[in-house]
Design a protein around this motif. Sequence first.
Motif, mmCIF file in Angstrom:
data_model
loop_
_atom_site.group_PDB
_atom_site.id
_atom_site.type_symbol
_atom_site.label_atom_id
_atom_site.label_comp_id
_atom_site.label_asym_id
_atom_site.label_seq_id
_atom_site.Cartn_x
_atom_site.Cartn_y
_atom_site.Cartn_z
ATOM 1 N N GLY A 179 2.932 -5.384 27.361
ATOM 2 C CA GLY A 179 3.033 -6.755 27.860
ATOM 3 C C GLY A 179 2.359 -7.780 26.968
ATOM 4 O O GLY A 179 1.924 -8.836 27.429
ATOM 5 N N VAL A 180 2.294 -7.488 25.668
ATOM 6 C CA VAL A 180 1.641 -8.377 24.701
ATOM 7 C C VAL A 180 2.690 -8.932 23.752
ATOM 8 O O VAL A 180 3.490 -8.192 23.191
ATOM 9 C CB VAL A 180 0.543 -7.619 23.906
ATOM 10 N N GLY A 181 2.688 -10.255 23.576
ATOM 11 C CA GLY A 181 3.607 -10.905 22.653
ATOM 12 C C GLY A 181 2.992 -11.039 21.274
ATOM 13 O O GLY A 181 1.795 -10.802 21.074
ATOM 14 N N LEU A 182 3.831 -11.446 20.324
ATOM 15 C CA LEU A 182 3.410 -11.621 18.935
ATOM 16 C C LEU A 182 4.027 -12.903 18.423
ATOM 17 O O LEU A 182 5.221 -13.157 18.626
ATOM 18 C CB LEU A 182 3.876 -10.429 18.098
ATOM 19 N N ARG A 183 3.216 -13.715 17.759
ATOM 20 C CA ARG A 183 3.703 -15.003 17.276
ATOM 21 C C ARG A 183 3.119 -15.316 15.901
ATOM 22 O O ARG A 183 1.955 -15.027 15.637
ATOM 23 C CB ARG A 183 3.299 -16.091 18.274
ATOM 24 N N SER A 184 3.952 -15.917 15.052
ATOM 25 C CA SER A 184 3.527 -16.331 13.720
ATOM 26 C C SER A 184 3.311 -17.839 13.697
ATOM 27 O O SER A 184 4.177 -18.603 14.127
ATOM 28 C CB SER A 184 4.596 -15.951 12.694
ATOM 29 N N TYR A 185 2.174 -18.268 13.169
ATOM 30 C CA TYR A 185 1.860 -19.692 13.081
ATOM 31 C C TYR A 185 2.764 -20.415 12.074
ATOM 32 O O TYR A 185 3.311 -21.463 12.376
ATOM 33 C CB TYR A 185 0.385 -19.876 12.707
ATOM 34 N N THR A 186 2.912 -19.860 10.877
ATOM 35 C CA THR A 186 3.687 -20.541 9.830
ATOM 36 C C THR A 186 5.183 -20.259 9.937
ATOM 37 O O THR A 186 5.967 -20.859 9.210
ATOM 38 C CB THR A 186 3.198 -20.136 8.423
ATOM 39 N N GLU A 187 5.561 -19.350 10.811
ATOM 40 C CA GLU A 187 6.967 -19.029 11.048
ATOM 41 C C GLU A 187 7.223 -19.183 12.549
ATOM 42 O O GLU A 187 7.352 -18.202 13.276
ATOM 43 C CB GLU A 187 7.262 -17.587 10.596
ATOM 44 N N PRO A 188 7.263 -20.424 13.051
ATOM 45 C CA PRO A 188 7.286 -20.653 14.503
ATOM 46 C C PRO A 188 8.497 -20.053 15.218
ATOM 47 O O PRO A 188 8.451 -19.841 16.424
ATOM 48 C CB PRO A 188 7.262 -22.173 14.638
ATOM 49 N N TRP A 189 9.551 -19.749 14.500
ATOM 50 C CA TRP A 189 10.719 -19.113 15.108
ATOM 51 C C TRP A 189 10.450 -17.645 15.426
ATOM 52 O O TRP A 189 11.196 -17.016 16.151
ATOM 53 C CB TRP A 189 11.943 -19.252 14.201
ATOM 54 N N GLY A 248 13.646 -15.144 19.748
ATOM 55 C CA GLY A 248 12.540 -14.959 18.806
ATOM 56 C C GLY A 248 12.385 -13.517 18.385
ATOM 57 O O GLY A 248 12.060 -13.226 17.230
ATOM 58 N N GLU A 249 12.653 -12.602 19.297
ATOM 59 C CA GLU A 249 12.555 -11.180 18.968
ATOM 60 C C GLU A 249 13.611 -10.778 17.945
ATOM 61 O O GLU A 249 13.322 -10.043 16.990
ATOM 62 C CB GLU A 249 12.703 -10.331 20.233
ATOM 63 N N VAL A 250 14.836 -11.271 18.107
ATOM 64 C CA VAL A 250 15.907 -10.975 17.140
ATOM 65 C C VAL A 250 15.552 -11.550 15.774
ATOM 66 O O VAL A 250 15.689 -10.874 14.747
ATOM 67 C CB VAL A 250 17.264 -11.530 17.634
ATOM 68 N N THR A 282 13.771 -11.186 10.094
ATOM 69 C CA THR A 282 12.806 -11.643 9.091
ATOM 70 C C THR A 282 12.060 -10.493 8.440
ATOM 71 O O THR A 282 11.894 -10.456 7.221
ATOM 72 C CB THR A 282 11.812 -12.637 9.727
ATOM 73 N N VAL A 283 11.602 -9.521 9.232
ATOM 74 C CA VAL A 283 10.872 -8.407 8.618
ATOM 75 C C VAL A 283 11.807 -7.545 7.770
ATOM 76 O O VAL A 283 11.392 -7.018 6.728
ATOM 77 C CB VAL A 283 10.079 -7.556 9.636
ATOM 78 N N ALA A 284 13.078 -7.434 8.165
ATOM 79 C CA ALA A 284 14.036 -6.685 7.348
ATOM 80 C C ALA A 284 14.274 -7.411 6.025
ATOM 81 O O ALA A 284 14.327 -6.792 4.960
ATOM 82 C CB ALA A 284 15.350 -6.499 8.099
#
Length: 160
Positions: free
Chosen positions: A96-106, A114-116, A121-123
Amino acid sequence: MRVAVYARISTADKEQDLATQLMPLREFITAQGWATYHEFSDKVSAADIVHRTSWRELLSDASKRRFDLILVWRMDRAFRSVLDAATTLERLKSWGVGLRSYTEPWLDTTSPFGEVLYYITVAYAQLERSIIRERVKAGMDRARKQGMQIGRPRVTVRRG
């Protein structure tokens, strides 16, 4: 919302400073009206998981649901490969923990879109690293064919 901050600098570039990542992350959390659970940081290569002790501690706390979101400067600060990113995201979701990037707000895994974008992005980042590796190898091959020595000079041991 309780937010865990993660920052990492590699050891390759001695000019890096964790404050470059941490200061804007702190300001962002304050602007959102969120609470900082804890700041985790490592000074080590992303590939050196053994010495990324703060990252391992962060994941341990995430598994105990001590916070709701992990905020990173960029996704490449957290992951070393697509597989690592995908596996970790699945674990975070189950906790139940989310993950967010500051410089990549999408890149905000708390929404389906955002998950897609996260996976795309990581690929792409892994593809880019592979392309760079191929270019370096091609340049080294060309240099060898032109008679240039590649790598460190050989050390000769005199026996006397």
